[in-house]
Design an enzyme around this catalytic site. Structure first.
Site, short mmCIF file in Angstrom:
data_model
loop_
_atom_site.label_atom_id
_atom_site.label_comp_id
_atom_site.label_asym_id
_atom_site.label_seq_id
_atom_site.Cartn_x
_atom_site.Cartn_y
_atom_site.Cartn_z
N HIS A 1 1.68 1.10 -8.33
CA HIS A 1 1.14 0.35 -7.21
C HIS A 1 1.45 -1.14 -7.26
O HIS A 1 0.98 -1.88 -6.39
CB HIS A 1 -0.37 0.53 -7.12
CG HIS A 1 -0.79 1.82 -6.49
ND1 HIS A 1 -0.83 2.02 -5.13
CD2 HIS A 1 -1.17 3.00 -7.05
CE1 HIS A 1 -1.23 3.24 -4.87
NE2 HIS A 1 -1.44 3.87 -6.02
N LYS B 1 -8.41 -9.51 2.65
CA LYS B 1 -7.87 -8.75 1.51
C LYS B 1 -8.35 -9.43 0.23
O LYS B 1 -8.94 -10.51 0.27
CB LYS B 1 -6.35 -8.65 1.56
CG LYS B 1 -5.62 -9.96 1.77
CD LYS B 1 -4.12 -9.72 1.91
CE LYS B 1 -3.76 -9.15 3.27
NZ LYS B 1 -3.01 -7.91 3.21
N ARG B 2 -8.07 -8.76 -0.89
CA ARG B 2 -8.43 -9.34 -2.19
C ARG B 2 -7.86 -10.75 -2.30
O ARG B 2 -6.72 -11.00 -1.88
CB ARG B 2 -7.84 -8.43 -3.27
CG ARG B 2 -8.23 -8.71 -4.69
CD ARG B 2 -7.92 -7.48 -5.54
NE ARG B 2 -6.59 -6.96 -5.32
CZ ARG B 2 -5.51 -7.30 -6.04
NH1 ARG B 2 -5.61 -8.20 -7.00
NH2 ARG B 2 -4.34 -6.74 -5.78
N LYS C 1 -1.14 -13.19 -2.50
CA LYS C 1 -1.49 -12.84 -1.11
C LYS C 1 -1.59 -14.07 -0.22
O LYS C 1 -1.69 -13.97 0.99
CB LYS C 1 -2.80 -12.04 -1.09
CG LYS C 1 -2.65 -10.66 -1.75
CD LYS C 1 -3.95 -9.88 -1.74
CE LYS C 1 -3.84 -8.55 -2.45
NZ LYS C 1 -3.05 -7.53 -1.70
N THR D 1 -2.19 -1.78 2.90
CA THR D 1 -2.62 -0.76 3.86
C THR D 1 -3.39 -1.39 5.01
O THR D 1 -3.52 -0.78 6.07
CB THR D 1 -3.48 0.32 3.19
OG1 THR D 1 -4.51 -0.30 2.42
CG2 THR D 1 -2.63 1.21 2.29
N LYS E 1 -3.74 -0.43 9.21
CA LYS E 1 -4.98 -0.31 10.00
C LYS E 1 -4.95 -1.25 11.19
O LYS E 1 -5.34 -0.88 12.31
CB LYS E 1 -6.18 -0.62 9.09
CG LYS E 1 -6.36 0.36 7.96
CD LYS E 1 -7.22 -0.23 6.84
CE LYS E 1 -7.08 0.61 5.58
NZ LYS E 1 -7.60 -0.07 4.38
#
Length: 853
Positions: free
Chosen positions: A390, A582-583, A588, A693, A697
């Protein structure tokens, strides 16, 4: 000759009086269990009220919303258990090959709505509860999210379990039942605070405690060699024993009887209480073992910055796989004696590296407990396991000190050495005399502290290794594990992630669900998402466009009300909702986002009233948790909140810009945010995000992506068309040269970014010393290349503003996004895993009027 008359055993009462008639023992056992629970409104109401009175011990005089939720949940669970029992007995009878999905996280979200929708009882429960005085939607809010995951990894596992049940695949999920989850996030003075997440404080009606399913797990101890005429055997004994107790959560498929299971393990002491120590006055010692054992499943991902933290994490992982493999082997041995059949009946999927020690545990059980020879046992192991990678981030590819494994799992370390020795023989056959290749591929990393590379062990011990997006899988093959790919090219596959449209469209966005069903003329899109592409045929229809706008506006209004209630900030639902959830992690790049927000704020402040009239109003929404030990990510949260505080109290920009950080982000909050989003930020540095992901969505819900060509963004661009997204930034192939440019001090900082830095340094957003480390990380290293991507990002944001001014064009792009997402359904992903990795077939439990078992 006397005849002995056998004694006749008859049932007697406590008074000794023989009952007048005898009953045949067990005569009613099967006769009384032939009917399913009825699903009419009266029966549902009676079941709910019975649970309120008999399970909760409450009366109609204290029948509040929470007890109504609990009573409803138990009544739904009763129906789930019926289907679950039918399914498991049918699987036992048919004996199909099963897949066991091993994941340290299952981020399930709320269960009541999901179960009612999947069992096709939405209208029945809605009407039944209405007559009892409750709105079903209000009861959904009473449920607390199960704190069994952190982010995308756990939510992916939950989506996969939903799809496996819906597609009727025989599957079990296995994980851990954390008492406190990760943590509950608060924001105090702009900083993230962490408190335990007491998600079980009010009980969990969805789980079934299985005290009949327990296994003993060993830690520490010694290994002794026993020699005989048949050869050597090794025994691992002594040490510390812990009990694994099973808790089951039924997972209903959508509109099918098939109901699979997630089994979670809770750790309990092998011996509850040391009475001798207590009687001797040593009260703390008496309960020490109990506390130590229960710590194993207390918290998700304990901080591993210390030795004890590392030990607890490895304990968690071994405890999880040891109990799981006991359960899997028990189920196999009920019907089979030949171990060669094991890979034909069992497929085990490792969801990332966390369960990798399971490879060695199965090997140990086959050799030490079942008496198989090394080659035979290893062949079974490698045919059974498959591994999903992952991440390509080095810190996420777990490595454990050899000394720690030797202490905690001494037999496993012996076996790892043996596995590695045989593996390196294969390496030398491929590359004779190449010490560099041996060093690079070895499961054991040499150095001052020897460490076991768990990802290497997973690859060596699996028959298949897959990435989770096309680009990520290429990076796995050619950048992360290139020599493994050269050695075993046939092992490597891509399986792009997916999400379930049942939760992320039908449940999260009922307005959009209604649009799809109306314009497609069927509701079959819920299990065949490919049908939604048919909506494109109507995209120029003014009626559809009007409905699309109306649904989006309703979702935005709902989110605006949520923000006001939970954050105390009034936002304009007519503004563009710009979402980044998100985290919190440097790769990110929430930092890149907030730096651009600062520039937007400074620009608006300098504008004339005439220029401000052209500004597109924005609400910028952040949400996500930083790991407790991740200091830099927590500084980013502080910067976001400090900037938000300044902007939100500045009346001059009030109608043009608002910034919101929503605390304690979870699945249920995502179900409110995602449908309300106009654009969503997927702006990780190219080549760092495995898949993502949330991008899927958002796209399903008609939100446009602003992002880099990273992770699954690449495939989303192929499906929806890059012209229907806002793509910017360095490409993966350019990243290495860009980092070299940064190292050589050849990067010129954009003047607009310099202005942002200056305002941070002048204290516009709070004490400069607090944010100095953030600026230093950018100016002196900038590993994630925010400085070089900043001007490209601003250009892309300007394109967003321009398109927003043309609402007709915007809505059409939104429709195209929603209509182009079949490929990102977890149903498609699970079919690919089933056919190309696990070799399992659907096993449909026939729906009948009466119970068969």
């Amino acid at each position: 000759m006397s005849t002995t008359i056998p004694l006749k055993h008859t049932a007697r009462t406590t008074t000794g009086v023989v009952p007048p008639t005898e009953k045949k023992k067990g005569s009613k056992l099967f006769a009384l269990k032939t009917d399913f629970l009825k699903n009419d409104e009266d029966s549902i109401q009676k079941d709910i009220l019975d649970h309120v009175e008999y399970t909760l011990a409450r009366t109609k005089y204290n029948f509040d919303s929470f007890s109504a939720y609990q009573g409803s949940a138990y009544s739904v669970r009763d129906r789930l258990i019926e289907r679950w029992n039918e399914t498991q007995q049918y699987y036992t009878e048919r004996d199909p090959k099963r897949v066991y999905y091993l994941s340290m996280e299952f981020l399930m979200g709320r269960s009541l709505q999901n179960a009612i929708y999947n069992m096709n009882l939405k209208d029945e429960y809605h009407n039944a509860l209405l007559e009892l005085g409750f709105e079903m939607e209000d009861l959904y809010e009473e449920e607390k999210d199960a704190a069994l995951g952190n982010g995308g990894l756990g939510r992916l596992a939950a989506c996969f379990m939903d799809s496996l049940a819906t597609l009727k695949y025989p599957a079990w999920g296995y994980g851990l039942r954390y008492n406190y989850g990760m943590f509950e996030q608060g924001i105090y003075d702009g900083y993230q605070t962490e408190v335990p997440d007491y998600w079980l404080v009010a009980g969990n009606p969805w789980e079934i405690e299985r005290l009949d399913v327990q296994y003993t797990v060993r830690f520490y101890g010694q290994v002794t060699e026993k020699k005989s005429s048949e050869g050597s055997r090794f025994e691992w004994d002594h040490g510390e024993l812990v009990q694994a107790i099973a808790y089951d959560t039924p997972v209903p498929g959508y509109h099918t009887t098939n109901t699979n299971n997630i089994r979670l393990w809770s750790s309990k002491p092998h011996k509850e209480f040391d009475l001798d120590a207590f009687n001797g006055g040593n009260y703390l010692s008496a309960v020490e073992a109990k506390q130590r054992s229960e710590n194993i499943t207390s918290v998700l991902y304990p901080n591993d910055n210390t030795y004890s933290g590392k030990e607890l994490r490895l304990k968690q992982q071994y405890f999880f796989v040891a109990a799981t493999l006991c359960d899997v082997i028990r189920r196999f041995k009920k019907s089979h004696q030949n171990w060669q059949d094991f890979p034909n009946k069992v497929a085990i999927q490792l969801n990332d590296t966390h369960p990798t020690i399971g490879v060695v545990e199965l090997f140990r059980k086959l050799i030490d407990e079942e008496g198989l020879q090394w080659e035979e046992a290893w062949d079974i192991v490698t045919k059974t396991f498959a591994y999903t990678n992952h991440t390509i981030l080095p810190e996420a590819l777990e490595m454990w000190p050899v000394s720690l494994i030797e202490d905690l799992l001494p037999r496993h370390m012996q076996l790892i050495y043996g596995i590695n020795h045989r593996f390196l023989i294969q390496v030398t056959q491929k590359w004779p005399g190449d010490i560099g290749k041996m060093r690079g591929l070895s499961i054991i990393q040499e150095g001052e502290e020897k460490r076991v590379r768990m990802a290497h062990l997973a690859i060596v011990g699996s028959h298949c290794v897959n990435g989770v997006a096309a680009m990520h899988s290429e990076l796995v093959k050619h950048k992360v594990f290139p020599d493994f790919f050269t050695l075993w090219p046939e092992k490597f596959q891509n399986k792009t992630n997916g999400v379930t449209p049942r939760r992320w469209i039908e449940q999260a966005n009922p307005g959009l669900s209604t649009i799809f069903t109306k314009w497609l003329g069927t509701d079959k899109w819920t299990t065949n998402l490919e049908l939604v592409k048919g909506i494109k045929e109507h995209m120029d229809n003014p009626e559809l466009i009007a409905e699309w706008k109306y649904v989006k506006q309703g979702n935005k209004q709902r989110l605006a009300e949520f923000i006001l209630k939970h954050c105390g900030i009034q936002v304009n639902p007519n503004a563009l909702f710009d979402v980044h959830i998100k985290r919190i992690h440097e790769y990110k790049r929430q930092l890149l986002n907030i730096l651009s927000v600062i520039y937007r704020y400074l620009s608006i402040k300098k504008m004339s009233p005439k220029d401000r009239a052209q500004v597109v109003p924005r609400v910028v929404i952040f949400a996500g948790k930083a790991a407790p030990g991740y200091v830099m990510a927590k500084r980013h949260i502080k910067l976001i909140n400090s900037v938000a505080e300044v902007i939100n109290r500045d009346k001059e920009v009030d109608q043009y810009l608002k910034v919101v950080f929503i605390a304690n982000y979870n699945v249920s909050i995502a179900q409110i945010i995602v449908p309300a989003s106009d654009i969503n930020q997927q702006i990780s540095t190219a080549g760092t995000e495995a898949s993502g992901t949330s991008n899927m969505k958002f796209t399903m819900n008609g939100s446009l992506i602003i992002g880099t060509l990273d992770g699954a963004n690449v495939e989303i661009a192929e499906e929806v068309g890059q012209e229907n997204m806002f793509i910017f930034g360095l490409r993966t192939s350019e990243v290495e040269a860009a980092r070299e440019k940064m190292t050589n001090k050849e990067v010129i900082i954009d003047p607009r970014l310099q202005e942002v830095f200056l305002n941070i340094e002048l204290g516009t957003f709070g004490p400069p010393d607090v944010f100095r480390p953030i600026l230093d990380s950018l100016i002196f290293s900038d590993f994630y290349l925010s400085i070089q991507d900043f001007p490209l990002y601003l250009d892309s944001q300007a394109s967003v503003d321009e398109l927003w001014k043309d609402q007709s064009a915007w809505v059409k792009k939104s429709i195209i996004n929603s209509a182009s997402t079949y490929f990102f359904s977890s149903d498609r992903a699970m079919n690919e895993y089933a056919e190309q990795i696990w070799d399992i077939k659907p096993c449909e439990v026939e729906t009948t009027l009466n119970r068969r078992y």
